[in-house]
Design an enzyme around this catalytic site. Structure first.
Site, short mmCIF file in Angstrom:
data_model
loop_
_atom_site.label_atom_id
_atom_site.label_comp_id
_atom_site.label_asym_id
_atom_site.label_seq_id
_atom_site.Cartn_x
_atom_site.Cartn_y
_atom_site.Cartn_z
N ASP A 110 0.83 -1.21 0.00
CA ASP A 110 0.00 0.00 0.00
C ASP A 110 0.86 1.26 0.00
O ASP A 110 0.64 2.19 -0.78
CB ASP A 110 -0.90 0.03 1.25
N GLU A 133 -5.79 7.17 -0.41
CA GLU A 133 -6.17 6.39 0.77
C GLU A 133 -5.09 6.42 1.84
O GLU A 133 -5.40 6.46 3.03
CB GLU A 133 -6.46 4.94 0.37
N ASP A 174 -6.48 5.01 -5.30
CA ASP A 174 -6.47 3.84 -4.42
C ASP A 174 -5.23 3.03 -4.79
O ASP A 174 -5.21 2.33 -5.80
CB ASP A 174 -7.73 2.99 -4.58
N ASP A 177 -6.27 -1.70 -3.81
CA ASP A 177 -7.64 -2.07 -3.47
C ASP A 177 -7.66 -3.55 -3.15
O ASP A 177 -7.02 -4.35 -3.83
CB ASP A 177 -8.56 -1.76 -4.65
N THR A 179 -6.88 -4.85 0.16
CA THR A 179 -5.71 -5.15 0.99
C THR A 179 -5.91 -6.43 1.80
O THR A 179 -4.97 -7.22 1.97
CB THR A 179 -5.41 -3.97 1.93
N SER A 242 -19.56 -7.75 -1.56
CA SER A 242 -18.38 -7.86 -0.72
C SER A 242 -18.34 -9.21 0.00
O SER A 242 -19.37 -9.71 0.45
CB SER A 242 -18.37 -6.72 0.31
N HIS A 245 -19.92 -9.20 3.70
CA HIS A 245 -21.35 -9.19 4.04
C HIS A 245 -22.21 -9.79 2.94
O HIS A 245 -23.29 -9.29 2.63
CB HIS A 245 -21.82 -7.77 4.40
N GLY A 268 -12.61 -6.28 -3.16
CA GLY A 268 -12.16 -5.14 -3.97
C GLY A 268 -13.24 -4.56 -4.85
O GLY A 268 -13.85 -5.25 -5.65
N LYS A 272 -14.97 -5.80 -8.60
CA LYS A 272 -16.42 -5.95 -8.75
C LYS A 272 -16.94 -5.17 -9.96
O LYS A 272 -17.84 -5.65 -10.67
CB LYS A 272 -17.12 -5.50 -7.48
#
Length: 359
Positions: A110, A133, A174, A177, A179, A242, A245, A268, A272
């Site tokens: 990162d 970020e 970013d 993305d 991580t 994601s 969830h 990420g 998507k």
């Protein structure tokens, strides 16, 4: 004794007069230059429109050049991401907790990617606002130069320069993305991304996959190197969500679209969005919709939003509101992304997801 005097030869008198005239000339020319500068006249830096006046208002920037630098930045950052991952020395640490209680991780990948991407863009376009970020050390003044070459594929699609006021531009970076997936060595989900917004509207986006070295880019009203697929299933869509969830979305999606709906958990936001497009990457899964139901940062989604918009697609909150890429760095209202579908009809189908997204 007779008083002493100073005698000057005719040559000395001439030299003295010439020196005097020279002093008067410089004083007078300096006075005129100062007067001209008040009206923006004069061509020297510091004395007219090419100097302080241009620096004060930022001038203009060319979006075609910004696209070229954004692609280069995403690739350069991706090189760092790949190098660190292949070294297997990530120096992983936590920045804290996300709103969902998960670890917000950061690695050397990162940090090093962010450094390359930020300074390449900042050196090329010093007058634009850049949001990223990861933290940028103010003491680090690395200069990473751009060679001012625009790739042929960009010149083919974007045939003329597109100038906009520099003060209207916001760049979102970013540097890595996904991580979490990066630390788990789930490489296919990892991307680096750059987005350029003009007056808060996403105008160009770049999504780069470091491990397959695939890069997608697009400019609104400009061109792209990626396209939509030929067909999408609106009745029983494959929905990419994601990994953290997927169950939350699945419950409502099955109620909305029926039990033939397929849920694809993925990491990420960049990955998507690419799932909705015609991407020649064998590791890339395919989906018809992208739904996110919790808080998300703008550097995660701006590049994907720009690409979808350029291709005629849509990315909005779950309530159908357009996303502004100014001000705060996140959005609360969840996310719905689609292409070649009736987006507003989809929004109306998902009232329960909207409520979930605001929890």
């Amino acid at each position: 004794m007779a008083p002493m005097g100073i005698r000057l030869s005719p040559l000395g008198v001439a030299v003295f007069c010439l020196l005097g005239l020279g002093v008067l000339y410089h004083l007078y020319s300096g006075f005129l230059a100062g007067r001209f500068s008040l009206f923006g006249l004069g061509g020297e830096p510091g004395g007219g429109a090419a100097g302080p006046a241009a620096a004060a208002d930022g001038g203009t920037v060319d979006l075609r050049e910004m696209l070229a630098v954004s692609v280069l930045a995403a690739v350069r950052g991706g090189d760092e991401v790949r190098r660190v991952r292949e070294s297997n020395v990530l120096h992983e640490k936590s920045k804290g907790k996300t709103r969902e209680g998960a670890e917000d991780k950061m690695t050397s990948g990162d940090v090093l990617s962010n450094r390359k991407m930020f300074y390449l863009l900042k050196t090329a376009f010093p007058s634009v606002q850049i949001n990223t970020e990861e933290h940028v050390d103010a003491a680090d003044q690395e200069v990473i130069l751009w060679d001012h070459k625009i790739p042929e594929d960009i010149l083919k699609e974007v045939t003329t320069p597109k100038e906009v006021p520099a003060e209207s531009v916001t760049v979102w970076i970013d540097p890595l993305d996904a991580t979490q997936e990066y630390t788990e060595d789930l490489r296919k989900y990892v991307t680096t991304m750059v987005c350029v917004a003009v007056n808060g509207k996403p105008m160009l986006g770049v999504i780069h996959k470091p491990f397959s070295e695939y890069t997608a880019w697009a400019m609104v009203d400009g061109g792209s190197n990626v396209k939509a697929r030929s067909s999408y299933n609106e009745k029983t869509p494959r929905i990419v969500v994601s990994r953290s969830h997927s169950g939350m979305v699945k419950q409502v999606a099955l109620q909305t679209f029926g039990n033939q709906t397929t849920i694809i958990p993925a990491g990420g936001a960049g990955y998507k969005v690419l799932a909705l497009l015609d991407v020649p990457d064998k590791s890339q899964e395919k989906a018809d919709l992208y739904i996110h139901v919790t808080y998300i940062k703008k550097w995660d989604i701006c590049a994907g939003n720009a690409i979808l918009k350029a291709l005629g697609g849509h990315m909005t909150t779950l309530s159908g509101e357009e996303i502004s890429y100014t001000g705060s760095d996140g959005i609360e209202g969840g996310l719905l992304a689609s292409i070649r579908m009736n987006h507003q009809a989809l929004v109306r189908k998902l009232p329960d997801l909207e409520k979930t997204g605001h929890k």
